[in-house]
Motif scaffolding. Structure first.
Motif, PDB file in Angstrom:
ATOM      1  N   ALA A 143     -37.079  91.070 -46.751  1.00 47.92           N
ATOM      2  CA  ALA A 143     -36.069  91.453 -45.663  1.00 47.92           C
ATOM      3  C   ALA A 143     -34.662  91.805 -46.057  1.00 47.92           C
ATOM      4  N   LEU A 144     -34.424  91.650 -47.440  1.00 46.36           N
ATOM      5  CA  LEU A 144     -32.986  92.208 -47.756  1.00 46.36           C
ATOM      6  C   LEU A 144     -33.228  93.176 -48.933  1.00 46.36           C
ATOM      7  N   GLY A 145     -34.477  93.231 -49.514  1.00 48.97           N
ATOM      8  CA  GLY A 145     -34.574  94.351 -50.654  1.00 48.97           C
ATOM      9  C   GLY A 145     -34.099  93.780 -51.989  1.00 48.97           C
ATOM     10  N   LEU A 146     -33.939  92.533 -52.160  1.00 50.19           N
ATOM     11  CA  LEU A 146     -33.282  92.087 -53.408  1.00 50.19           C
ATOM     12  C   LEU A 146     -34.393  91.883 -54.483  1.00 50.19           C
ATOM     13  N   SER A 147     -33.974  91.736 -55.633  1.00 49.44           N
ATOM     14  CA  SER A 147     -34.923  91.546 -56.939  1.00 49.44           C
ATOM     15  C   SER A 147     -35.269  89.870 -56.856  1.00 49.44           C
ATOM     16  N   ARG A 148     -36.269  89.696 -57.634  1.00 45.03           N
ATOM     17  CA  ARG A 148     -36.636  88.167 -57.477  1.00 45.03           C
ATOM     18  C   ARG A 148     -35.702  87.170 -57.994  1.00 45.03           C
ATOM     19  N   GLY A 149     -35.158  87.612 -58.928  1.00 38.57           N
ATOM     20  CA  GLY A 149     -33.682  86.734 -59.530  1.00 38.57           C
ATOM     21  C   GLY A 149     -32.752  86.635 -58.476  1.00 38.57           C
ATOM     22  N   LEU A 196     -39.928  61.452 -35.669  1.00 35.81           N
ATOM     23  CA  LEU A 196     -40.418  62.707 -35.468  1.00 35.81           C
ATOM     24  C   LEU A 196     -39.472  63.876 -35.650  1.00 35.81           C
ATOM     25  N   SER A 197     -38.074  63.243 -35.551  1.00 33.49           N
ATOM     26  CA  SER A 197     -37.084  64.126 -35.756  1.00 33.49           C
ATOM     27  C   SER A 197     -36.789  64.587 -37.312  1.00 33.49           C
ATOM     28  N   VAL A 198     -37.258  63.363 -38.116  1.00 30.59           N
ATOM     29  CA  VAL A 198     -37.282  63.737 -39.486  1.00 30.59           C
ATOM     30  C   VAL A 198     -38.398  64.417 -39.910  1.00 30.59           C
ATOM     31  N   LEU A 199     -39.527  64.560 -39.124  1.00 26.92           N
ATOM     32  CA  LEU A 199     -40.745  65.502 -39.519  1.00 26.92           C
ATOM     33  C   LEU A 199     -40.312  66.796 -39.251  1.00 26.92           C
ATOM     34  N   LEU A 200     -39.775  67.058 -38.039  1.00 27.22           N
ATOM     35  CA  LEU A 200     -39.319  68.391 -37.716  1.00 27.22           C
ATOM     36  C   LEU A 200     -38.426  68.965 -38.561  1.00 27.22           C
ATOM     37  N   PHE A 201     -37.165  68.283 -38.665  1.00 27.81           N
ATOM     38  CA  PHE A 201     -36.266  68.648 -39.439  1.00 27.81           C
ATOM     39  C   PHE A 201     -36.590  68.948 -40.954  1.00 27.81           C
ATOM     40  N   GLY A 202     -37.327  68.084 -41.454  1.00 28.32           N
ATOM     41  CA  GLY A 202     -37.805  68.052 -42.885  1.00 28.32           C
ATOM     42  C   GLY A 202     -38.562  69.375 -42.977  1.00 28.32           C
ATOM     43  N   GLY A 203     -39.353  69.890 -41.867  1.00 26.64           N
ATOM     44  CA  GLY A 203     -40.189  71.034 -41.882  1.00 26.64           C
ATOM     45  C   GLY A 203     -39.258  72.188 -42.017  1.00 26.64           C
ATOM     46  N   ALA A 204     -38.132  72.149 -41.284  1.00 30.57           N
ATOM     47  CA  ALA A 204     -37.180  73.363 -41.270  1.00 30.57           C
ATOM     48  C   ALA A 204     -36.320  73.512 -42.363  1.00 30.57           C
ATOM     49  N   TRP A 205     -36.197  72.471 -42.773  1.00 31.89           N
ATOM     50  CA  TRP A 205     -35.409  72.456 -44.243  1.00 31.89           C
ATOM     51  C   TRP A 205     -36.006  72.893 -45.398  1.00 31.89           C
ATOM     52  N   PHE A 206     -37.259  72.149 -45.644  1.00 33.26           N
ATOM     53  CA  PHE A 206     -38.195  72.740 -46.707  1.00 33.26           C
ATOM     54  C   PHE A 206     -38.793  74.366 -46.521  1.00 33.26           C
ATOM     55  N   ALA A 207     -38.640  74.574 -45.320  1.00 33.13           N
ATOM     56  CA  ALA A 207     -39.308  76.000 -44.994  1.00 33.13           C
ATOM     57  C   ALA A 207     -38.052  76.878 -45.466  1.00 33.13           C
ATOM     58  N   SER A 208     -36.729  76.478 -45.106  1.00 33.98           N
ATOM     59  CA  SER A 208     -35.806  77.613 -45.579  1.00 33.98           C
ATOM     60  C   SER A 208     -35.311  77.497 -46.874  1.00 33.98           C
ATOM     61  N   ARG A 209     -35.846  76.627 -47.540  1.00 41.89           N
ATOM     62  CA  ARG A 209     -35.612  76.594 -49.131  1.00 41.89           C
ATOM     63  C   ARG A 209     -36.578  77.024 -49.877  1.00 41.89           C
ATOM     64  N   SER A 210     -37.767  76.793 -49.598  1.00 37.70           N
ATOM     65  CA  SER A 210     -39.044  77.199 -50.163  1.00 37.70           C
ATOM     66  C   SER A 210     -39.524  78.882 -49.995  1.00 37.70           C
ATOM     67  N   LEU A 211     -38.927  79.431 -48.813  1.00 38.65           N
ATOM     68  CA  LEU A 211     -39.568  80.803 -48.526  1.00 38.65           C
ATOM     69  C   LEU A 211     -38.262  81.844 -48.536  1.00 38.65           C
ATOM     70  N   ILE A 212     -36.972  81.393 -49.110  1.00 39.70           N
ATOM     71  CA  ILE A 212     -35.990  81.978 -49.089  1.00 39.70           C
ATOM     72  C   ILE A 212     -36.239  83.377 -50.262  1.00 39.70           C
ATOM     73  N   THR A 213     -36.820  82.907 -51.357  1.00 40.05           N
ATOM     74  CA  THR A 213     -36.935  83.857 -52.282  1.00 40.05           C
ATOM     75  C   THR A 213     -37.671  85.068 -51.718  1.00 40.05           C
ATOM     76  N   PRO A 214     -38.912  84.931 -51.157  1.00 34.34           N
ATOM     77  CA  PRO A 214     -39.770  85.873 -50.744  1.00 34.34           C
ATOM     78  C   PRO A 214     -38.878  86.709 -49.445  1.00 34.34           C
ATOM     79  N   TYR A 215     -38.346  85.913 -48.722  1.00 35.52           N
ATOM     80  CA  TYR A 215     -37.455  86.502 -47.601  1.00 35.52           C
ATOM     81  C   TYR A 215     -36.353  87.491 -48.197  1.00 35.52           C
ATOM     82  N   GLY A 216     -35.796  86.890 -49.311  1.00 41.70           N
ATOM     83  CA  GLY A 216     -34.673  87.929 -49.934  1.00 41.70           C
ATOM     84  C   GLY A 216     -35.404  89.143 -50.350  1.00 41.70           C
ATOM     85  N   MET A 217     -36.541  89.038 -50.865  1.00 37.32           N
ATOM     86  CA  MET A 217     -37.241  90.307 -51.585  1.00 37.32           C
ATOM     87  C   MET A 217     -37.767  91.147 -50.260  1.00 37.32           C
TER      88      MET A 217
END
Length: 427
Positions: free
Chosen positions: A264-270, A241-262
């Protein structure tokens, strides 16, 4: 004492050798898989215009992994040959994967390309868990974190390998570039065949001894699952269960970082896409120390502390709305994540009820991690739709905190189990 020292040295040499061979095999497998992720989308775009369809087809390997990895892990657990239980499959599967990989750029239609992709994904998912399972097969429980750290470092280095092939070869020789990972796979297979016989591993020998004292020669996958679910000792389920929950947190932090940067932070896609690059280096630097910390302070304590660092860093990132601050936050979070990812599968191996099911448990870990990777980004994405992008890092931190609470509960059960097992010896 004089006779013990050479034995200790021989055991250390054996541990280093098998760690090297496993890391080499993982490096070869992951080099091909990362190059696949880099270049096959381009091949698909030559056949279809829909980015959604490209993404769906590229996710096929993860979907297959959910079904194939626990199955092949269990099948290898029940295999008995003079080469052992993992090597017969690796000796056949890795060369076949290498041959199939070469044909990817030669597929001239969508149907042919999808067929080759499916076959490669099937073979790749078959070989990966077997290679990882050789760590607990050969290496004593107290040294498995160190070995797994080396394996994780080798996995991370394959991203650099795949990028170099793409950078230096693909433009001039787009088809020949696929030969390079294939050759690496073939050469590595030859080394494994020449140097590794897992019928000599301690876990294989222990499985043979155990079979002599039990009525059942094989342990079906269904039986492993039923025993896992019905066992009143909930430690393994809590760990998954801890693997499931932390895996969800880890992948969410990696896969959503580009739209977050654009957003929330006003960055370009690159620029937004490059926010996590330094954290990859931080993860590499933290991998081996995370294993040493687990040996000194305990795996569950190290895992819990690592996840707490991950959650605290991302929560702090909510209040540091800048590109530089986000880079620092992700570097700290990656260090915490290393403490969990290096030790979690080792903790599961060490909780396995028998050496006869180590491959099955490797597959169960992979499935749980993949499910977290599938569900985590979707869950956080829904929360972002409701609350906005600026709080995305805090949303991920909350999910990671749930994983911390599960590990805290698991630690309590582990201490009770230790007390209970020590009681008969003291009475």
């Amino acid at each position: 004492m004089g006779m013990a020292d050479p034995l200790v040295r021989n055991d250390a040499v054996s541990t280093r050798k098998i760690t090297f061979f496993v890391a080499l095999a993982i490096f070869a497998q992951e080099s091909a898989w990362n190059f696949y992720d880099n270049q096959v989308p381009v091949l698909l775009r030559e056949q279809v215009a829909s980015a959604g369809l490209v993404g769906l087809l590229m996710g096929m390997d993860n979907l297959l992994g959910i079904f194939v990895q626990p199955w092949i892990g269990n099948r290898s657990d029940n295999t008995r040959t003079r080469w052992g239980r993992r090597m017969p499959y690796l000796a056949v599967g890795m060369p076949l994967a290498a041959v199939v990989f070469v044909f990817l750029p030669w597929a001239t239609s969508l149907a042919a390309l999808v067929a080759v992709m499916f076959l490669y994904a099937l073979l790749a998912n078959t070989t990966r868990p077997l290679t990882e399972s050789m760590v607990p097969d050969f290496i004593a429980p107290e040294r498995r974190s160190r070995a797994n750290a080396i394996v994780k470092i080798a996995t991370s280095l394959t991203i650099i390998m795949a990028s170099l092939i793409s950078l230096l070869v693909v433009d001039e020789h787009p088809r020949a570039a696929f030969v390079i990972p294939s050759v690496i796979l073939l050469l590595t297979t030859a080394v494994l065949i020449a140097k590794v016989r897992d019928n000599q591993s301690p876990a294989y020998q222990a499985a043979l001894v155990e079979e002599e004292t039990t009525a059942e020669a094989k342990v079906p996958f269904r039986q492993v699952l039923i025993e896992l679910i019905r066992d009143p000792d909930r430690r393994r389920l809590l760990l998954l269960l801890s693997v499931l929950l932390f895996g969800g947190a880890w992948f969410a932090s990696r896969s959503l970082i580009t739209p977050y940067g654009m957003e929330a932070l006003g960055l370009s896609r690159g620029d937004a896409g490059g926010l996590t690059l330094p954290s990859g280096v931080a993860y590499l630097l933290a991998a081996y120390p995370a294993a040493l910390c687990a040996e000194r302070f305990g795996r569950l304590r190290t895992m819990g502390a690592g996840m707490a660092i991950f959650a605290a860093a991302l929560a702090a990132g909510t209040f540091v709305q800048s590109a530089a601050g986000t880079v620092v936050v992700f570097c700290v979070a990656a260090i915490g994540a290393a403490a969990f990812t290096i030790n979690a599968v080792v903790a599961l191996w060490n909780l396995a009820p028998s050496s006869r099911v180590l491959g099955t448990y490797t597959g169960l870990y992979a499935v749980t991690w993949y499910l977290g990777g599938f569900g985590g980004p979707a869950l956080i994405g829904v929360v972002v739709d409701l609350t906005g992008w600026r709080g995305m890092l805090l949303d991920v931190a909350v999910l990671a905190t749930l994983a911390v609470l599960v590990v805290v509960r698991l630690g309590r059960l582990q201490r009770r189990a230790a007390v209970a097992s020590a009681a008969p010896a003291n009475s």
